[in-house]
Design a protein around this motif. Structure first.
Motif, PDB file in Angstrom:
ATOM      1  N   GLN A  84     -12.301 -21.199   9.182  1.00 47.65           N
ATOM      2  CA  GLN A  84     -11.084 -21.991   9.033  1.00 47.65           C
ATOM      3  C   GLN A  84     -10.452 -22.316  10.390  1.00 47.65           C
ATOM      4  OE1 GLN A  84      -8.582 -19.724   6.422  1.00 47.65           O
ATOM      5  NE2 GLN A  84      -9.790 -20.183   4.590  1.00 47.65           N
ATOM      6  N   VAL A  85     -10.497 -21.329  11.305  1.00 44.11           N
ATOM      7  CA  VAL A  85      -9.922 -21.531  12.627  1.00 44.11           C
ATOM      8  C   VAL A  85     -10.690 -22.561  13.421  1.00 44.11           C
ATOM      9  CG1 VAL A  85      -9.470 -20.431  14.869  1.00 44.11           C
ATOM     10  CG2 VAL A  85      -8.912 -19.223  12.761  1.00 44.11           C
ATOM     11  N   SER A  86     -12.033 -22.481  13.333  1.00 42.53           N
ATOM     12  CA  SER A  86     -12.858 -23.422  14.071  1.00 42.53           C
ATOM     13  C   SER A  86     -12.834 -24.804  13.418  1.00 42.53           C
ATOM     14  CB  SER A  86     -14.295 -22.897  14.125  1.00 42.53           C
ATOM     15  OG  SER A  86     -14.818 -22.738  12.839  1.00 42.53           O
ATOM     16  N   SER A 108     -14.673 -12.006   4.482  1.00 42.89           N
ATOM     17  CA  SER A 108     -13.315 -12.480   4.723  1.00 42.89           C
ATOM     18  C   SER A 108     -13.116 -12.891   6.178  1.00 42.89           C
ATOM     19  CB  SER A 108     -12.310 -11.389   4.340  1.00 42.89           C
ATOM     20  OG  SER A 108     -10.980 -11.794   4.641  1.00 42.89           O
ATOM     21  N   ASP A 109     -13.638 -12.057   7.107  1.00 38.54           N
ATOM     22  CA  ASP A 109     -13.534 -12.388   8.531  1.00 38.54           C
ATOM     23  C   ASP A 109     -14.273 -13.664   8.870  1.00 38.54           C
ATOM     24  OD1 ASP A 109     -12.019 -10.127   8.901  1.00 38.54           O
ATOM     25  OD2 ASP A 109     -13.686  -8.898   9.643  1.00 38.54           O
ATOM     26  N   ASN A 110     -15.433 -13.855   8.268  1.00 40.55           N
ATOM     27  CA  ASN A 110     -16.223 -15.062   8.513  1.00 40.55           C
ATOM     28  C   ASN A 110     -15.502 -16.298   8.014  1.00 40.55           C
ATOM     29  OD1 ASN A 110     -18.276 -13.600   9.704  1.00 40.55           O
ATOM     30  ND2 ASN A 110     -19.492 -13.446   7.837  1.00 40.55           N
ATOM     31  N   GLN A 111     -14.861 -16.176   6.849  1.00 46.99           N
ATOM     32  CA  GLN A 111     -14.108 -17.291   6.291  1.00 46.99           C
ATOM     33  C   GLN A 111     -12.936 -17.668   7.175  1.00 46.99           C
ATOM     34  OE1 GLN A 111     -13.147 -15.946   2.339  1.00 46.99           O
ATOM     35  NE2 GLN A 111     -15.122 -16.612   1.486  1.00 46.99           N
ATOM     36  N   LYS A 112     -12.233 -16.643   7.698  1.00 46.89           N
ATOM     37  CA  LYS A 112     -11.103 -16.897   8.597  1.00 46.89           C
ATOM     38  C   LYS A 112     -11.563 -17.580   9.881  1.00 46.89           C
ATOM     39  CE  LYS A 112      -8.201 -13.092   6.961  1.00 46.89           C
ATOM     40  NZ  LYS A 112      -7.570 -11.807   7.299  1.00 46.89           N
ATOM     41  N   THR A 113     -12.710 -17.096  10.396  1.00 45.49           N
ATOM     42  CA  THR A 113     -13.258 -17.691  11.615  1.00 45.49           C
ATOM     43  C   THR A 113     -13.624 -19.146  11.389  1.00 45.49           C
ATOM     44  OG1 THR A 113     -14.144 -15.540  12.282  1.00 45.49           O
ATOM     45  CG2 THR A 113     -15.052 -17.485  13.370  1.00 45.49           C
ATOM     46  N   LYS A 136     -15.091  -7.362   3.685  1.00 49.07           N
ATOM     47  CA  LYS A 136     -14.337  -7.554   4.921  1.00 49.07           C
ATOM     48  C   LYS A 136     -15.056  -8.534   5.846  1.00 49.07           C
ATOM     49  CE  LYS A 136     -12.175  -5.019   8.725  1.00 49.07           C
ATOM     50  NZ  LYS A 136     -12.598  -6.007   9.742  1.00 49.07           N
TER      51      LYS A 136
END
Length: 268
Positions: free
Chosen positions: A266-268, A259-264, A256
């Motif tokens: 991608q957003v940045s 996954s959260d780090n990857q999403k962060t 988890k």
């Protein structure tokens, strides 16, 4: 917690996540092995032989006990004492056999005073340190044996290794300390003779040594190991599952976080 490697490159769990994983593992494991615990305690408290050849015996074996309990008390009887056990399983693990936590505490305090809550404490203290030490020592030892014995392609499945080695460590440790667990249960139910009358003969013990002496005289050396079979099944399942579940929850937390780090990212 044994099995968790804080230096692992593939996992980076915080202390909070490690604590949550341990608690969740204890909770799930306790729920799954509760029926074996109930049967084990019934066997430990039975003065009569655990055999169909003894006409006075309430229970003869695991399957017979399961049928008797299901017939006389219903399916929920296999989870009697589960609530207080769940509270304790998150830290270490124990069981009581009362209708519910509040009723049991009120009855004990009213009839016997505050010292009633500490019945069976001496064998518990004597057993807890060697059991924990044996458990972790044998777990490490069995992991080394596993690494040596298993072919290279089978070493990749860490969950299977943790399950097998944890189960083996639990079984060995339980055998070495089992008589003390039986003494504890016999001492803990002192004062509840009338309530236990329907389950067979009852005995009153004055102390740990008196308990050991009377069991040896009346039931023989085999009396020290009554309920060992369901206890070993419980130990194997409990220790194996708790290590397995612990590793599983740690991996879930790590996945988890990744996954959260990857999403962060991608957003940045």
């Amino acid at each position: 917690m044994v099995g968790y490697d804080p230096k692992s490159e593939c996992r980076n769990n915080s202390k909070v996540e490690v604590a949550l994983a341990g608690s969740a593992a204890g909770l799930v494991t306790r729920a799954l092995i509760s029926p074996l615990d109930v049967i084990k305690i019934r066997f430990q408290l039975q003065v009569e032989n655990l055999s169909s050849r003894d006409p006075r015996a309430k229970y003869h074996g695991i399957l017979h006990a399961m049928r008797q309990i299901l017939k006389e008390e219903g399916l929920t009887a296999f989870w009697k004492g589960h609530f207080p056990a769940q509270i304790l399983s998150m830290g270490y693990g124990a069981v009581q056999i009362y209708r519910n936590l509040r009723h049991g505490m009120k009855m004990m305090y009213k009839t016997e005073g505050p010292l009633a809550f500490y019945k069976g404490l001496p064998p518990t203290i004597i057993a807890i340190f060697p059991y924990a030490g044996f458990q972790f020592s044998f777990y490490r030892m069995l992991k080394q044996v596993y690494e040596w014995a298993m072919p290279g392609d089978r070493k990749k499945n860490a969950n299977i290794k943790n399950l097998l080695c944890g189960s083996g460590a639990g079984v060995i440790s339980k055998i070495l300390t089992y008589p003390l667990d039986l003494f504890k249960k016999r001492l803990q139910v002192d004062g509840f003779e009338e309530a236990r009358a329907t389950f067979g003969q009852v005995r009153k013990y004055e102390s740990l040594l008196d308990c050991a002496r009377k069991i040896l005289q009346e039931e023989g050396a085999r009396g020290f190991f009554k309920g060992l079979t369901p206890s070993l099944l419980k130990a194997a399942m409990s220790t194996g599952l708790i290590f397995f579940m612990y590793e599983l929850f740690c991996n879930l937390f790590n996945c988890k976080k990744t996954s959260d780090n990857q999403k962060t990212g991608q957003v940045s």
